[in-house]
Design a protein around this motif. Sequence first.
Motif, short mmCIF file in Angstrom:
data_model
loop_
_atom_site.label_atom_id
_atom_site.label_comp_id
_atom_site.label_asym_id
_atom_site.label_seq_id
_atom_site.Cartn_x
_atom_site.Cartn_y
_atom_site.Cartn_z
N PHE C 71 34.07 -30.29 36.55
CA PHE C 71 34.02 -31.43 37.13
C PHE C 71 35.44 -32.05 37.78
CE2 PHE C 71 30.24 -32.49 34.15
CZ PHE C 71 29.44 -31.99 34.78
N TRP C 102 40.81 -44.30 38.71
CA TRP C 102 41.30 -44.21 37.65
C TRP C 102 40.60 -45.11 36.58
CZ3 TRP C 102 44.24 -40.49 36.07
CH2 TRP C 102 45.08 -39.74 37.03
N ILE C 105 37.86 -42.60 35.61
CA ILE C 105 38.63 -41.20 34.60
C ILE C 105 38.77 -41.70 33.45
CG2 ILE C 105 40.50 -39.71 34.63
CD1 ILE C 105 40.78 -39.88 37.88
N VAL C 115 36.88 -33.93 32.44
CA VAL C 115 37.07 -33.91 33.91
C VAL C 115 38.71 -33.37 34.43
CG1 VAL C 115 35.57 -35.70 34.55
CG2 VAL C 115 38.05 -36.35 34.28
N THR C 116 38.82 -32.84 35.66
CA THR C 116 39.94 -32.46 36.21
C THR C 116 40.38 -33.50 37.16
OG1 THR C 116 39.74 -30.01 35.73
CG2 THR C 116 41.02 -30.74 37.45
N THR C 117 41.46 -33.92 36.95
CA THR C 117 42.00 -35.17 37.94
C THR C 117 42.79 -34.87 39.16
OG1 THR C 117 43.93 -35.70 36.36
CG2 THR C 117 42.04 -37.06 36.11
N CYS C 118 42.51 -35.08 40.29
CA CYS C 118 43.01 -34.29 41.48
C CYS C 118 43.71 -35.66 42.31
CB CYS C 118 41.81 -33.81 42.34
SG CYS C 118 41.21 -32.35 41.52
N GLN C 119 45.15 -35.80 42.23
CA GLN C 119 45.91 -36.47 42.90
C GLN C 119 46.01 -36.11 44.33
OE1 GLN C 119 48.69 -38.69 40.21
NE2 GLN C 119 47.66 -37.65 38.69
N LYS C 120 45.71 -34.90 44.74
CA LYS C 120 45.54 -34.24 45.89
C LYS C 120 44.26 -33.51 45.94
CE LYS C 120 49.57 -35.52 47.76
NZ LYS C 120 49.84 -36.35 48.93
#
Lengths: 127, 127, 285, 285
Positions: C71, C102, C105, C115-120
């Motif tokens: 995810f 956020w 998250i 989860v994997t957080t994606c700032q790009k």
Amino acid sequence: MTAQQHPAPIEGTHLFDGIAAAKGFELNAMCYSFNEAANRAAFLADEDAYCARFNLTSDQREAVAKRDVLGMIAAGGNIYYLAKLAGIFGLNVQDVGALQTGKSVPEFKQFLLDQAQQIKQLEATHG
Amino acid sequence: MTAQQHPAPIEGTHLFDGIAAAKGFELNAMCYSFNEAANRAAFLADEDAYCARFNLTSDQREAVAKRDVLGMIAAGGNIYYLAKLAGIFGLNVQDVGALQTGKSVPEFKQFLLDQAQQIKQLEATHG
Amino acid sequence: MAEIVGAYFTSHVPAIGGAIHKGLQQDPYWKPFFDGFDKVHEWLAQVKPDVAIVFNNDHGLNFFLDKMPTFAVGAAHEYHNADEGWGLPLYKSFQGHTELSWHLIEHLVESEFDVTTCQKMLVDHALSIPFELAWPDVDAWPVKIVPFAINTVQHPLPSAKRCLALGRAVHEALKTWQGDERIVIIGTGGLSHQLDGERAGFINAEYDKFCLDNLSKDPDALTQHSIHEMVRLSGTQGVEILNWIAARGALGEAAASEIHRNYHIPISNTAAATLLLEPDALVGA
Amino acid sequence: MAEIVGAYFTSHVPAIGGAIHKGLQQDPYWKPFFDGFDKVHEWLAQVKPDVAIVFNNDHGLNFFLDKMPTFAVGAAHEYHNADEGWGLPLYKSFQGHTELSWHLIEHLVESEFDVTTCQKMLVDHALSIPFELAWPDVDAWPVKIVPFAINTVQHPLPSAKRCLALGRAVHEALKTWQGDERIVIIGTGGLSHQLDGERAGFINAEYDKFCLDNLSKDPDALTQHSIHEMVRLSGTQGVEILNWIAARGALGEAAASEIHRNYHIPISNTAAATLLLEPDALVGA
Ligand SMILES: [Fe+3]
Ligand SMILES: [Fe+3]
């Protein structure tokens, strides 16, 4: 937003949460690039141009120019990435610790050595 | 290992699990590179050299040379990445479907159109 | 107080983008599919969302096998499309809603979603096409987004049960969100289709009907099948229904009403569907 | 039948690598730390592991904020070190155990852990230094590895409870593994330290003792603190204890015996610790 869920802040401590990360992305992206030697050389060769390439905010640019670690953190920098920038300036984690705590480097090192006393205190308490 | 946990295989279907992925990494890595136009051009300019750069296995290289989609899948290729390779050859998903099912492209397209009958059958059953 | 206005679901077949680009909406092949969007346009004009939480899957643009998240959640200021390998015209960019990202998250990690957080994050046709279909004549998207990408590429995939739970956790998080946005939930992909293998071209209208019938009133019914069974029933790429299941979860546990459905075979290799659900009670956050 | 021989834990401070490189093991500053490894060498020579499952954290080498996983699992054939930004000599590469990686991943996703799978993964000092300390005189590592990377960079971090559960799920997965390997569990990082902020240099021997005392007999005791409380108690980087907690979980739910402990302040900015645990009953897999 999310801040309300957080318990009382911890003195002298800045959690790298989403708010910090969103603010610091460009600075951290630049520092992450320093994993490559060519990028470190490019920064040293022309610091202004390199910072411009990563679109640092003015706060970030100023903190980098001043080698102001607390300023970098206030501008969203994360220490894991900042450590790579510190390395370019020849600074290790004790130097960075001294910069942040207002101590000289020998004072900061002594401060760390002194904490060994905690062990003796614990032994005295717990036997 | 993990195979024992799996239920009966599904005819004509190849799950892209860890075993497939470990086998197919190089092929999929090459196909993923085709997101960049320059890489697609490099492949077209010298297919052998480009495949060699990604260390394709001999099975993978042979399947690519023959435009053998089932061979690519047997060699660990994943359709999401293979679709980018197919695009280089000017093949769309119906062309790829025809190649895999042994049908001509018009036959495969008709096969898809014919499946609309499923809706009429369902309506007849459920009212 | 934010409000969840409902959920919009649609297939995202890449060829749809080509049809839009060429203006083929009234072409006999495409008309039965595009006609299903009149009601979507009408509904969106009525409920006027300004934020979209979108459950979709990456097709080898943003993620590769070196780092394949189960995810992923976007937390970017903006999301761009990029060349997916076919050199097609790029789709419009999206504005992110980082504060809401956020907030979600924080809640998800606290609720034990890893989860994997994606700032790009690059977004592909799976996100762009549903927007092109929903808002066909805009210069810029009228909503900010929080995108979720669910792994439908590398087995093991998350179960239908886990995806429904992810969506429901998003719903719980929205309940404590202090903003006053009007939020639409979007699920993209599917329905039954299979691109690869000797069974390529497989379509199963009966399973699709089972999914469509149950999404509104009893989404838990969709969790009875394992991923393996879902592949058997809906095809290797039919598992994109996981995006729909997560989106349905984000609408909340309560029953919802189906206010629109369109189902058509085939679009490209796929059984294409469009669905609108509204929560039975007004859902404030 | 595979066997879990025990668990080895140690700090991974980058400066340790420098001390090894310069041969400073008998230097007065370093001796109290390195002396703690005689027992580790003896134990490893006795239990002879051939596979290591390693819980560690990335320090901005393999992961960046564009894709930051909560839990990442390596599934690579080999793992290489790379320049972490300081141009230091590279550490030796590692052989992966891909079949075991995928066995664990299958079980973890089925158990609702939303891991990110990494078929390529660079490893940094957090993985290399514990190996340099454990096997100081080898040309190649005597074990294959399955590395886990836990997010200790981007808050929200996974809770101690979640990390313990992750480890326990790994233990459950090992029970159905058909190989006959001798498996050592490794946890790296910590203990209390803080590199950043006005509180830099913070160390808390009392909390470290609480952790060390409870890891063997009552690891659940470590889950009573939230991440925020853990930062307060152990420092911003002291949260690397999460790796130790996950590793302890992988040893199983049963009590374990502490067969060795060394604790020393300071190594660099850190309270450094080394610990060996053996499961009380032989743990077959
Ligand atoms: Fe798709
Ligand atoms: Fe560390």
